[in-house]
Design a protein around this motif. Structure first.
Motif, PDB file in Angstrom:
ATOM      1  N   ALA A 239      24.673  33.582  57.831  1.00  0.00           N
ATOM      2  CA  ALA A 239      24.300  33.260  56.449  1.00  0.00           C
ATOM      3  C   ALA A 239      22.802  33.420  56.232  1.00  0.00           C
ATOM      4  CB  ALA A 239      24.737  31.833  56.122  1.00  0.00           C
ATOM      5  N   MET A 240      22.463  34.057  55.096  1.00  0.00           N
ATOM      6  CA  MET A 240      21.067  34.234  54.705  1.00  0.00           C
ATOM      7  C   MET A 240      20.674  33.293  53.570  1.00  0.00           C
ATOM      8  SD  MET A 240      20.226  36.659  56.803  1.00  0.00           S
ATOM      9  CE  MET A 240      18.660  37.239  56.165  1.00  0.00           C
ATOM     10  N   GLU A 241      21.682  32.775  52.866  1.00  0.00           N
ATOM     11  CA  GLU A 241      21.458  31.848  51.769  1.00  0.00           C
ATOM     12  C   GLU A 241      22.247  30.562  52.034  1.00  0.00           C
ATOM     13  OE1 GLU A 241      19.367  32.543  49.322  1.00  0.00           O
ATOM     14  OE2 GLU A 241      19.006  34.634  49.929  1.00  0.00           O
ATOM     15  N   GLU A 242      21.866  29.486  51.341  1.00  0.00           N
ATOM     16  CA  GLU A 242      22.506  28.195  51.562  1.00  0.00           C
ATOM     17  C   GLU A 242      23.983  28.192  51.164  1.00  0.00           C
ATOM     18  OE1 GLU A 242      20.335  25.196  49.551  1.00  0.00           O
ATOM     19  OE2 GLU A 242      18.579  25.299  50.873  1.00  0.00           O
ATOM     20  N   ASP A 243      24.354  29.028  50.184  1.00  0.00           N
ATOM     21  CA  ASP A 243      25.740  29.025  49.711  1.00  0.00           C
ATOM     22  C   ASP A 243      26.613  30.047  50.433  1.00  0.00           C
ATOM     23  OD1 ASP A 243      24.522  31.240  48.676  1.00  0.00           O
ATOM     24  OD2 ASP A 243      25.003  30.833  46.576  1.00  0.00           O
ATOM     25  N   GLU A 244      26.129  30.609  51.549  1.00  0.00           N
ATOM     26  CA  GLU A 244      26.914  31.545  52.346  1.00  0.00           C
ATOM     27  C   GLU A 244      27.427  30.848  53.607  1.00  0.00           C
ATOM     28  OE1 GLU A 244      24.132  35.368  51.002  1.00  0.00           O
ATOM     29  OE2 GLU A 244      24.368  34.856  53.120  1.00  0.00           O
ATOM     30  N   LEU A 245      28.381  31.469  54.283  1.00  0.00           N
ATOM     31  CA  LEU A 245      28.936  30.916  55.510  1.00  0.00           C
ATOM     32  C   LEU A 245      28.636  31.827  56.692  1.00  0.00           C
ATOM     33  CD1 LEU A 245      32.498  29.567  54.546  1.00  0.00           C
ATOM     34  CD2 LEU A 245      30.361  28.297  54.817  1.00  0.00           C
ATOM     35  N   THR A 246      28.433  31.225  57.835  1.00  0.00           N
ATOM     36  CA  THR A 246      28.269  31.961  59.093  1.00  0.00           C
ATOM     37  C   THR A 246      29.593  31.929  59.841  1.00  0.00           C
ATOM     38  OG1 THR A 246      25.910  31.408  59.253  1.00  0.00           O
ATOM     39  CG2 THR A 246      27.040  32.045  61.290  1.00  0.00           C
ATOM     40  N   HIS A 257      38.428  33.224  46.021  1.00  0.00           N
ATOM     41  CA  HIS A 257      37.933  33.900  44.807  1.00  0.00           C
ATOM     42  C   HIS A 257      37.377  35.269  45.174  1.00  0.00           C
ATOM     43  CE1 HIS A 257      35.789  33.309  40.653  1.00  0.00           C
ATOM     44  NE2 HIS A 257      36.763  34.217  40.638  1.00  0.00           N
ATOM     45  N   LYS A 258      38.030  36.315  44.658  1.00  0.00           N
ATOM     46  CA  LYS A 258      37.596  37.689  44.904  1.00  0.00           C
ATOM     47  C   LYS A 258      36.695  38.141  43.755  1.00  0.00           C
ATOM     48  CE  LYS A 258      41.744  38.978  47.511  1.00  0.00           C
ATOM     49  NZ  LYS A 258      42.898  39.902  47.604  1.00  0.00           N
ATOM     50  N   LEU A 259      35.428  38.323  44.051  1.00  0.00           N
ATOM     51  CA  LEU A 259      34.454  38.725  43.044  1.00  0.00           C
ATOM     52  C   LEU A 259      34.164  40.219  43.170  1.00  0.00           C
ATOM     53  CD1 LEU A 259      32.080  35.652  43.419  1.00  0.00           C
ATOM     54  CD2 LEU A 259      33.818  36.024  41.675  1.00  0.00           C
ATOM     55  N   VAL A 265      34.364  34.297  47.734  1.00  0.00           N
ATOM     56  CA  VAL A 265      34.290  32.878  48.090  1.00  0.00           C
ATOM     57  C   VAL A 265      35.455  32.581  49.029  1.00  0.00           C
ATOM     58  CG1 VAL A 265      34.249  30.506  47.249  1.00  0.00           C
ATOM     59  CG2 VAL A 265      33.254  32.347  45.859  1.00  0.00           C
ATOM     60  N   ILE A 266      35.134  32.076  50.201  1.00  0.00           N
ATOM     61  CA  ILE A 266      36.155  31.820  51.213  1.00  0.00           C
ATOM     62  C   ILE A 266      36.148  30.352  51.606  1.00  0.00           C
ATOM     63  CG2 ILE A 266      35.919  34.178  52.100  1.00  0.00           C
ATOM     64  CD1 ILE A 266      34.437  32.959  54.507  1.00  0.00           C
ATOM     65  N   ARG A 267      37.220  29.937  52.273  1.00  0.00           N
ATOM     66  CA  ARG A 267      37.345  28.551  52.726  1.00  0.00           C
ATOM     67  C   ARG A 267      37.628  28.541  54.218  1.00  0.00           C
ATOM     68  NH1 ARG A 267      41.382  25.936  49.229  1.00  0.00           N
ATOM     69  NH2 ARG A 267      42.945  27.085  50.432  1.00  0.00           N
ATOM     70  N   LYS A 268      36.817  27.809  54.942  1.00  0.00           N
ATOM     71  CA  LYS A 268      37.006  27.587  56.364  1.00  0.00           C
ATOM     72  C   LYS A 268      37.173  26.087  56.563  1.00  0.00           C
ATOM     73  CE  LYS A 268      36.987  28.467  60.828  1.00  0.00           C
ATOM     74  NZ  LYS A 268      38.160  29.073  61.494  1.00  0.00           N
ATOM     75  N   ASP A 269      38.401  25.664  56.927  1.00  0.00           N
ATOM     76  CA  ASP A 269      38.734  24.235  56.938  1.00  0.00           C
ATOM     77  C   ASP A 269      38.539  23.688  55.519  1.00  0.00           C
ATOM     78  OD1 ASP A 269      39.303  24.419  59.667  1.00  0.00           O
ATOM     79  OD2 ASP A 269      37.208  24.070  60.199  1.00  0.00           O
ATOM     80  N   LYS A 314      21.396  38.047  26.205  1.00  0.00           N
ATOM     81  CA  LYS A 314      20.613  36.822  26.151  1.00  0.00           C
ATOM     82  C   LYS A 314      21.221  35.737  27.042  1.00  0.00           C
ATOM     83  CE  LYS A 314      18.873  37.635  21.467  1.00  0.00           C
ATOM     84  NZ  LYS A 314      18.785  37.108  20.080  1.00  0.00           N
ATOM     85  N   GLN A 315      22.539  35.685  27.079  1.00  0.00           N
ATOM     86  CA  GLN A 315      23.187  34.672  27.903  1.00  0.00           C
ATOM     87  C   GLN A 315      23.309  35.158  29.345  1.00  0.00           C
ATOM     88  OE1 GLN A 315      26.949  33.906  26.033  1.00  0.00           O
ATOM     89  NE2 GLN A 315      26.066  32.604  24.448  1.00  0.00           N
ATOM     90  N   ARG A 316      23.254  34.204  30.249  1.00  0.00           N
ATOM     91  CA  ARG A 316      23.437  34.535  31.660  1.00  0.00           C
ATOM     92  C   ARG A 316      24.914  34.665  32.001  1.00  0.00           C
ATOM     93  NH1 ARG A 316      19.196  30.910  35.281  1.00  0.00           N
ATOM     94  NH2 ARG A 316      17.256  31.799  34.419  1.00  0.00           N
ATOM     95  N   ARG A 317      25.181  35.362  33.053  1.00  0.00           N
ATOM     96  CA  ARG A 317      26.559  35.500  33.514  1.00  0.00           C
ATOM     97  C   ARG A 317      27.065  34.155  34.021  1.00  0.00           C
ATOM     98  NH1 ARG A 317      28.438  40.202  37.615  1.00  0.00           N
ATOM     99  NH2 ARG A 317      27.849  41.397  35.770  1.00  0.00           N
ATOM    100  N   LYS A 318      28.306  33.820  33.646  1.00  0.00           N
ATOM    101  CA  LYS A 318      28.894  32.566  34.097  1.00  0.00           C
ATOM    102  C   LYS A 318      29.136  32.621  35.597  1.00  0.00           C
ATOM    103  CE  LYS A 318      31.255  31.745  29.694  1.00  0.00           C
ATOM    104  NZ  LYS A 318      32.583  31.595  29.022  1.00  0.00           N
ATOM    105  N   GLN A 319      28.800  31.538  36.250  1.00  0.00           N
ATOM    106  CA  GLN A 319      28.977  31.480  37.694  1.00  0.00           C
ATOM    107  C   GLN A 319      29.419  30.089  38.112  1.00  0.00           C
ATOM    108  OE1 GLN A 319      25.531  32.650  39.930  1.00  0.00           O
ATOM    109  NE2 GLN A 319      26.588  32.600  41.895  1.00  0.00           N
ATOM    110  N   ILE A 320      30.433  30.033  38.938  1.00  0.00           N
ATOM    111  CA  ILE A 320      30.942  28.752  39.435  1.00  0.00           C
ATOM    112  C   ILE A 320      30.101  28.317  40.630  1.00  0.00           C
ATOM    113  CG2 ILE A 320      32.965  27.558  40.364  1.00  0.00           C
ATOM    114  CD1 ILE A 320      34.713  29.637  39.013  1.00  0.00           C
ATOM    115  N   SER A 321      29.679  27.061  40.623  1.00  0.00           N
ATOM    116  CA  SER A 321      28.862  26.564  41.726  1.00  0.00           C
ATOM    117  C   SER A 321      29.731  26.291  42.948  1.00  0.00           C
ATOM    118  CB  SER A 321      28.140  25.278  41.313  1.00  0.00           C
ATOM    119  OG  SER A 321      29.081  24.232  41.113  1.00  0.00           O
ATOM    120  N   GLN A 322      29.098  26.313  44.124  1.00  0.00           N
ATOM    121  CA  GLN A 322      29.837  26.018  45.349  1.00  0.00           C
ATOM    122  C   GLN A 322      30.342  24.576  45.359  1.00  0.00           C
ATOM    123  OE1 GLN A 322      30.979  27.799  47.879  1.00  0.00           O
ATOM    124  NE2 GLN A 322      30.291  29.632  46.802  1.00  0.00           N
ATOM    125  N   GLU A 323      29.626  23.687  44.683  1.00  0.00           N
ATOM    126  CA  GLU A 323      30.084  22.300  44.594  1.00  0.00           C
ATOM    127  C   GLU A 323      31.420  22.234  43.853  1.00  0.00           C
ATOM    128  OE1 GLU A 323      30.612  18.435  45.115  1.00  0.00           O
ATOM    129  OE2 GLU A 323      29.027  19.650  46.060  1.00  0.00           O
TER     130      GLU A 323
END
Length: 400
Positions: A239-246, A257-259, A265-269, A314-323
């Motif tokens: 992981a290079m960013e906090e919201d990525e997984l190693t 979630h396939k972007l 977005v993947i789930r491990k445990d 003008k509006q930003r792209r909608k993005q779901i937070s990892q939380e």
């Protein structure tokens, strides 16, 4: 034959062109052994001339000597006048022809005649156009309809996207971009690399550098699936960013979630995070050398790492937070556990009800109390009562 050969030819569809006069050309995505992919255009008349020359080069394999030994596929001759209907109806046959061609013995599929015919020409990179004449119409062939000509799409114009920042290509198969460039997307790969064309240039571009024209959000983006799809990690990534997984090669994960930018977005445990989709393989799928080679490519950059973004929206792209991903994922996992427990409890009750009678302990019959003499005399028959009375008179009397 040489070291260069074609590993796959995919028929994408055809174009209806209007310069210098109206005609039709087929669009092929040619994938080479060096992992480069080139878009080429060919008229059917020249495809048929190529086919005839190939048959002359290999008379045995073409069946000219013995039809039973023919392995070179058939190809119908062009009609006296090739209109749009014949061009469209021929696509299924042409797609099958290309598939068979590249799977022929190497002396045929890798001969110079085949290699040279599908090499990129000057006209492929710089098609002759006239700005005063309307843009060519593109007819795409759905991937699941190569054998069914009735499923061919109607005339469409390739989707146009805008570059949000400058992009410098890092390989010869990519295409450089400048902020504001308008590109037509030919193919959207789920690994986040899109094959695009810009005027006379064509190449792979990271989807994260492109934005739709009608709004900041991508209409084709899927909704999250918290049930998850099982995948196997085929290449480790740190992981290079906090919201990525190693993860390490061989780990089993679930994709929720396939972007379209290739970062899923993947789930491990019970932990969620972003991971490059090109390093994943669906559980149960067979790994191939081509897939392994493609994983040597670098993952496309994420939009959050792009500098000097210049969007027209003008509006930003909608993005779901990892939380949010984690919270909804935990809710789903808990509900799945509850359903499993309820199902198990119901199953246990059903098993108890359906337990065979022979397995249950048998109840011992109760011994009734001995009836009194008066009760016996009251309920017995008249003959029994007389007999008892006689027996009593015959008994010896006890003297005091």
């Amino acid at each position: 034959m040489g070291d260069v050969f074609i590993r796959h030819i995919e028929l994408l569809g055809y174009e209806k062109r209007f310069f210098p006069s109206q005609h039709y050309v087929y669009m092929f995505l040619v994938k080479w052994n060096d992992l480069s992919e080139k878009l080429v255009y060919r008229r059917f008349t020249e495809i048929y001339e190529f086919h005839k020359a190939l048959k002359e080069m290999f008379p045995i394999e073409s069946g000219d000597i013995n039809m039973e030994k023919r392995i070179i596929p058939h190809l119908p001759a062009p009609k006296w006048f090739d209109g749009q209907r014949s061009t469209q109806n021929r696509q299924g046959t042409l797609a099958e022809y290309c598939y068979t061609l590249v799977n022929l013995p190497h002396k045929i599929s890798r001969c110079l005649h085949v290699v040279n015919f599908f090499k990129v020409r000057h006209d492929d990179m710089n098609p002759v156009t006239d700005s005063q004449i309307r843009k060519p119409e593109v007819f795409l062939l759905p991937k699941d309809a190569k054998k069914n000509s009735t499923d061919i799409t109607g005339p469409i114009v390739l989707q146009t996207y805008r570059a949000i920042a400058d992009y410098e290509k890092s390989s010869k198969t990519e295409m450089a971009l400048e902020a504001g460039d308008m590109v037509d997307v030919v193919e959207k790969s789920e690994n986040g690399w899109w094959f695009c064309q810009l005027k006379n240039k064509r190449g792979w571009v990271p989807a994260s550098y492109l934005e739709p024209m009608d709004g900041p959000d991508e209409s084709e983006e899927q909704e999250p699936n918290y049930a998850g799809e099982p995948y196997i990690v085929q290449k480790s990534y740190t992981a290079m960013e906090e919201d990525e997984l190693t993860l390490k090669e061989g780990d089993t994960i679930e994709v929720i979630h396939k972007l379209l930018d290739g970062w899923w977005v993947i789930r491990k445990d019970e932990t969620t995070g972003y991971y490059p989709s090109m390093y994943l393989q669906k559980a149960g799928e067979v790994n191939t050398p081509v897939k392994s080679e493609l994983r040597n490519w670098s993952a496309p950059p994420r939009r959050s790492t792009i500098r000097n973004v210049k969007s027209i929206h003008k509006q930003r792209r909608k993005q779901i937070s990892q939380e949010t991903y984690r919270r909804n994922s935990r809710k789903y996992i808990q509900s799945r556990r509850n359903m499993k427990e309820n199902f198990q409890n119901k199953a246990n009750v059903i098993m108890e009800k359906n337990e065979p009678e022979e397995n249950k302990p048998k109840a011992q019959p109760a011994v009734p109390p001995r009836p009194s003499k008066d009760l016996i005399l009251n309920r017995c028959t008249e003959s029994t009562r007389r007999k008892i009375s006689i027996d009593r008179h015959d008994e010896p009397k006890m003297t005091p």
